[in-house]
Design an enzyme around this catalytic site. Sequence first.
Site, short mmCIF file in Angstrom:
data_model
loop_
_atom_site.label_atom_id
_atom_site.label_comp_id
_atom_site.label_asym_id
_atom_site.label_seq_id
_atom_site.Cartn_x
_atom_site.Cartn_y
_atom_site.Cartn_z
N TYR A 53 0.82 -1.21 0.00
CA TYR A 53 0.00 0.00 0.00
C TYR A 53 0.85 1.26 0.00
CZ TYR A 53 -4.26 -2.65 1.21
OH TYR A 53 -5.34 -3.50 1.23
N SER A 237 -14.15 -3.48 0.41
CA SER A 237 -14.98 -2.96 -0.70
C SER A 237 -16.47 -3.11 -0.46
CB SER A 237 -14.59 -3.62 -2.03
OG SER A 237 -13.35 -3.14 -2.48
N GLY A 242 -16.89 2.98 -3.63
CA GLY A 242 -17.61 4.24 -3.73
C GLY A 242 -18.85 4.21 -4.58
#
Length: 349
Positions: A53, A237, A242
Amino acid sequence: MEYRKLGRTDLSVSALSLGTMTWGDQNTEAEAFEQMDYALERGVNLFDNAEMYPTPPKAETANRCETIMGNWLAARPGAREKIVVATKVVGRSHMSWLRKDGHEPRLTARDIEEAVEGSLRRLQTDRIDVYQVHWPDRPVSQFGSNPTVFNVPDRPADETPIEESLEAFGRLVKAGKVLHIGLSNESTWGLMRWLGASDPLPRVASIQNAYSLVNRTFETNLAEACLREDVGLLAYSALAQGYLSGKYRNGALPEGSRKALYNRLQRYEGPGADETINRYVTLAEEAGIDPAQMAIAFAMGRPFMTSVIIGASKMEQLKSVLDAASLTLGDDLLAAIDTIHRAHANVCP
């Protein structure tokens, strides 16, 4: 905030946990500090990280999220004992920049040992509470690569046996550098193989897979396996990056959004996705509920769910999503969700 036992461990983790994959790219270190401070204040105690990340992964940003979390821990005396630190080692990958000698990562003992030492150093801690395999060494369906249509991937000649990886984790647990191990982006077959090889080696405590209103594939087989074997799901998720908030509705492209920045969200743009996402967003609006909060509350309420990992690039997003911790969906709304699901199942696997 509700706390739930993680697998068969002695850890209790918050029903909502903090994801970190935007730090060091979309978010500055100062913004990440603000997120961690606020999440801890709201009762979040599981912070999830990974050696690769932030995402999208690239050489110039690799390891930044762990470094930022380590700097926060160093700047917040006493915080380490209040949180559960989770991070991950990559599986089979072309990301050669993650290894010192530039070889392509695998889940060999050598790779795992090098990765955990790097994570401990960057996190500025002497132990990792939950150390996870980010994805398997063998080729599997992951990150939307197999849209529920079965195919047989080529089996690499140098595939690392699960037993070899597990033995390496066992040495790390024995040394006290890792407390518990977990999987991610794993299949039912893989989970059961890890569990079958665990005696007397460490037992898998958790699995981190995608789960959302538009991707309930976990329910098909993995949910039963996890419930019967006491393996906790740490879902990622839950907002379909989103989309289930409605932010991309009717072709909208908000400035600074992940789609606008990276254009990597094709997993949520397949056949039937727009129509199905719109149905869920409309359902939430008709019920007088924020669509993002409905999506999070739905995931959080599943009987096989241990914690839902949430991430945000803006503080107002984080605050709103954390408010879902106190939201319970009624039976009529759950029935309406299932009606949509039966007609439009798993459009974003």
